[in-house]
Design a protein around this motif. Sequence first.
Motif, PDB file in Angstrom:
ATOM      1  N   PRO A  23       0.805  -1.221   0.000  1.00 58.08           N
ATOM      2  CA  PRO A  23       0.000   0.000   0.000  1.00 58.08           C
ATOM      3  C   PRO A  23       0.844   1.281   0.000  1.00 58.08           C
ATOM      4  N   TYR A  24       2.035   1.259  -0.588  1.00 55.99           N
ATOM      5  CA  TYR A  24       2.967   2.378  -0.385  1.00 55.99           C
ATOM      6  C   TYR A  24       3.196   3.287  -1.598  1.00 55.99           C
ATOM      7  N   LYS A  25       2.442   3.075  -2.685  1.00 52.83           N
ATOM      8  CA  LYS A  25       2.735   3.851  -3.908  1.00 52.83           C
ATOM      9  C   LYS A  25       2.555   5.353  -3.699  1.00 52.83           C
ATOM     10  N   GLU A  26       1.619   5.725  -2.837  1.00 56.80           N
ATOM     11  CA  GLU A  26       1.410   7.157  -2.572  1.00 56.80           C
ATOM     12  C   GLU A  26       2.274   7.638  -1.413  1.00 56.80           C
ATOM     13  N   LYS A  27       2.361   6.813  -0.368  1.00 52.70           N
ATOM     14  CA  LYS A  27       3.152   7.207   0.819  1.00 52.70           C
ATOM     15  C   LYS A  27       4.607   7.488   0.461  1.00 52.70           C
ATOM     16  N   CYS A  28       5.157   6.734  -0.486  1.00 53.00           N
ATOM     17  CA  CYS A  28       6.580   6.876  -0.805  1.00 53.00           C
ATOM     18  C   CYS A  28       6.903   8.176  -1.549  1.00 53.00           C
ATOM     19  N   LEU A  29       5.873   8.851  -2.050  1.00 52.66           N
ATOM     20  CA  LEU A  29       6.108  10.147  -2.712  1.00 52.66           C
ATOM     21  C   LEU A  29       6.887  11.085  -1.792  1.00 52.66           C
ATOM     22  N   ASP A  30       6.558  11.032  -0.492  1.00 52.86           N
ATOM     23  CA  ASP A  30       7.186  11.941   0.474  1.00 52.86           C
ATOM     24  C   ASP A  30       8.491  11.412   1.040  1.00 52.86           C
ATOM     25  N   LEU A  31       8.829  10.175   0.722  1.00 58.20           N
ATOM     26  CA  LEU A  31      10.019   9.575   1.347  1.00 58.20           C
ATOM     27  C   LEU A  31      11.232   9.559   0.412  1.00 58.20           C
ATOM     28  N   VAL A  32      10.986   9.822  -0.876  1.00 55.64           N
ATOM     29  CA  VAL A  32      12.120   9.899  -1.810  1.00 55.64           C
ATOM     30  C   VAL A  32      12.572  11.358  -1.917  1.00 55.64           C
ATOM     31  N   ASP A  33      13.711  11.579  -2.586  1.00 59.22           N
ATOM     32  CA  ASP A  33      14.267  12.937  -2.651  1.00 59.22           C
ATOM     33  C   ASP A  33      13.702  13.742  -3.818  1.00 59.22           C
ATOM     34  N   GLU A  34      13.416  13.038  -4.926  1.00 59.89           N
ATOM     35  CA  GLU A  34      12.882  13.716  -6.122  1.00 59.89           C
ATOM     36  C   GLU A  34      11.839  12.816  -6.746  1.00 59.89           C
ATOM     37  N   ILE A  35      10.907  13.399  -7.495  1.00 60.56           N
ATOM     38  CA  ILE A  35      10.005  12.556  -8.296  1.00 60.56           C
ATOM     39  C   ILE A  35       9.948  13.103  -9.722  1.00 60.56           C
ATOM     40  N   THR A  36       9.668  12.204 -10.657  1.00 61.72           N
ATOM     41  CA  THR A  36       9.575  12.644 -12.053  1.00 61.72           C
ATOM     42  C   THR A  36       8.258  13.413 -12.234  1.00 61.72           C
ATOM     43  N   GLU A  37       8.186  14.153 -13.320  1.00 54.40           N
ATOM     44  CA  GLU A  37       6.991  14.955 -13.604  1.00 54.40           C
ATOM     45  C   GLU A  37       5.757  14.043 -13.759  1.00 54.40           C
ATOM     46  N   SER A  38       5.914  12.902 -14.459  1.00 49.60           N
ATOM     47  CA  SER A  38       4.738  12.044 -14.660  1.00 49.60           C
ATOM     48  C   SER A  38       4.298  11.421 -13.335  1.00 49.60           C
ATOM     49  N   ALA A  39       5.240  11.045 -12.464  1.00 51.25           N
ATOM     50  CA  ALA A  39       4.862  10.491 -11.150  1.00 51.25           C
ATOM     51  C   ALA A  39       4.120  11.550 -10.342  1.00 51.25           C
ATOM     52  N   ARG A  40       4.552  12.804 -10.464  1.00 54.24           N
ATOM     53  CA  ARG A  40       3.893  13.886  -9.735  1.00 54.24           C
ATOM     54  C   ARG A  40       2.452  14.047 -10.236  1.00 54.24           C
ATOM     55  N   LEU A  41       2.280  14.012 -11.554  1.00 56.71           N
ATOM     56  CA  LEU A  41       0.941  14.200 -12.107  1.00 56.71           C
ATOM     57  C   LEU A  41       0.033  13.006 -11.810  1.00 56.71           C
ATOM     58  N   ILE A  42       0.618  11.804 -11.806  1.00 56.24           N
ATOM     59  CA  ILE A  42      -0.175  10.610 -11.484  1.00 56.24           C
ATOM     60  C   ILE A  42      -0.479  10.600  -9.974  1.00 56.24           C
ATOM     61  N   GLY A  43       0.478  11.087  -9.191  1.00 52.37           N
ATOM     62  CA  GLY A  43       0.280  11.125  -7.740  1.00 52.37           C
ATOM     63  C   GLY A  43       0.688   9.841  -7.050  1.00 52.37           C
ATOM     64  N   ALA A  44       1.611   9.097  -7.663  1.00 56.94           N
ATOM     65  CA  ALA A  44       2.074   7.838  -7.057  1.00 56.94           C
ATOM     66  C   ALA A  44       3.387   7.420  -7.713  1.00 56.94           C
ATOM     67  N   ILE A  45       4.212   6.668  -6.954  1.00 56.87           N
ATOM     68  CA  ILE A  45       5.409   6.072  -7.563  1.00 56.87           C
ATOM     69  C   ILE A  45       5.342   4.551  -7.385  1.00 56.87           C
ATOM     70  N   ASN A  46       5.917   3.838  -8.342  1.00 60.75           N
ATOM     71  CA  ASN A  46       6.015   2.379  -8.180  1.00 60.75           C
ATOM     72  C   ASN A  46       7.449   1.913  -8.399  1.00 60.75           C
ATOM     73  N   CYS A  47       8.382   2.882  -8.478  1.00 61.47           N
ATOM     74  CA  CYS A  47       9.772   2.529  -8.746  1.00 61.47           C
ATOM     75  C   CYS A  47      10.690   3.604  -8.153  1.00 61.47           C
ATOM     76  N   ILE A  48      11.730   3.149  -7.461  1.00 62.91           N
ATOM     77  CA  ILE A  48      12.725   4.080  -6.906  1.00 62.91           C
ATOM     78  C   ILE A  48      14.071   3.760  -7.539  1.00 62.91           C
ATOM     79  N   VAL A  49      14.774   4.798  -7.950  1.00 62.46           N
ATOM     80  CA  VAL A  49      16.105   4.621  -8.518  1.00 62.46           C
ATOM     81  C   VAL A  49      17.100   5.407  -7.660  1.00 62.46           C
ATOM     82  N   ASN A  50      18.190   4.756  -7.261  1.00 60.98           N
ATOM     83  CA  ASN A  50      19.243   5.440  -6.511  1.00 60.98           C
ATOM     84  C   ASN A  50      20.217   6.078  -7.510  1.00 60.98           C
ATOM     85  N   ARG A  51      20.074   7.402  -7.705  1.00 61.68           N
ATOM     86  CA  ARG A  51      20.948   8.098  -8.647  1.00 61.68           C
ATOM     87  C   ARG A  51      21.997   8.871  -7.839  1.00 61.68           C
ATOM     88  N   ASP A  52      23.176   8.243  -7.645  1.00 67.32           N
ATOM     89  CA  ASP A  52      24.269   8.856  -6.866  1.00 67.32           C
ATOM     90  C   ASP A  52      23.782   9.369  -5.509  1.00 67.32           C
TER      91      ASP A  52
END
Length: 281
Positions: free
Chosen positions: A63-92
Motif C-alpha cells: 500500500p505504499y505507492k502514494e506514501k513513498c512520494l514523500d520519502l524519496v528525494d525527487e520525483i519525475t513529472e509524470s509520477a507527480r501528475l499521477i500522484g504515485a510512484i512504483n519505482c525508486i532509482v538510486n541516482r548517486d
Amino acid sequence: MKRIGILGYPLSHSISPEFQQAALYHHEIKATFHRWEVTADDLNSFFETIRDSNFIGASVTIPYKEKCLDLVDEITESARLIGAINCIVNRDNVLVGHNTDGSGFIRALKTKYGFEPSDKKVLIIGAGGAAKAIAYSLIQEGISQLTIANRTITRAEELAQRLERNGLKINSIKLDKQTLVAPLSNVDLIVNTTSIGMKNGPDPQHSPIPPDLIPQNAIINDIVYNPIETPLIKAAKLKQAPTIGGLDMLVYQGVEAFELWTKTLAPETIMYDAAQKALRS
Ligand code: NAP
C-alpha cells in the motif's frame, strides 16, 4: 552485494522477485532482488537503512505507492501528475521516484500488440490507483475519447476532473449495465482496472462487463493478472474479441524499472516466461 527489491505489505503474492532476478541472471548483473515486506510503522526507518551505494533501487507496491512520494528525494513529472510512484532509482545517493505502471502498460500495448493509442476511443473500468496511471499515460499518447466507469461515481468524477487539466473532455459514469451500453457500442480499447475477477479479491467469479455486452471489435485489456485468464478475458475470448491479460502490464512495468536501474535493455521474453512460470507454480 548490490541490492534491488520490492517494497510493500503484504508481499506473499508478488512474483516480481522471480522475473527481475531472471533478468539480472541473464545479464550476469551481480545483484540480488529482495522481498522487502515492511509494515507501515517501519517504513521511515526502512528508508534510512537503504541509503547506501549498494542500493540500486526498488519496486514499490500496495500500500505504499502514494506514501513513498514523500520519502524519496525527487520525483519525475509524470509520477507527480499521477500522484504515485512504483519505482525508486538510486541516482548517486539521490532517491528518485518514478511511475512505470502507465508507461509499462503503454509499452506492452505498442510493442507486444502493435496498438497505437493515438486518436483511439477508450473505456476504463475503475478509478483507483492503477486507473489513474493508465488514464494519464493514455492521454499523453493522444487518445481522442475517454470514459471512466466506476462503482463509486464520485471517484470517477474526481479522477476525470484531475485528468481534464490535460485538455481532454472525459465522461465519467456509474458502473452498471444500463450506463455501459452506449460507451461499449463505440470504443477501440476497454481496460478493466477494478479488482473484479481477481483471485482472492472481492468478486473473483465475475466479469466487470456483462458478457453479453462485450463488443467483438474492441481490444479487451484486463490488468488483473491472477488468474492469467480472468472471467472477463474468458468471456471476451468466447466473443472472439482480441484480448490482453494483466501479466503484460506487470512484466512491462518491471521491464521499464529494470532499464532505469541497470541502464541495460531488459530481456522481455525471459522476464515474461519467468513471471508466467512463477504464477503457475
Ligand atoms: P484500488 O486503488 O484499490 O482500486 C480498486 C478499484 O476496483 C476501484 O475502482 C474500486 O471501485 C473497484 N472495485 C473493487 N471492488 C469492486 C467491486 N466488488 N465491484 C466494483 N468495483 C470494485 O486498486 P488498484 O491499485 O487500482 O488495483 C486494481 C486492480 O488492478 C487489482 O486487481 C490489482 O492487482 C491490479 N493491478 C495490476 C497491475 C499490473 O501490473 N497488471 C498493476 C496495478 C494494479 P470503488 O472506487 O467503487 O471502490
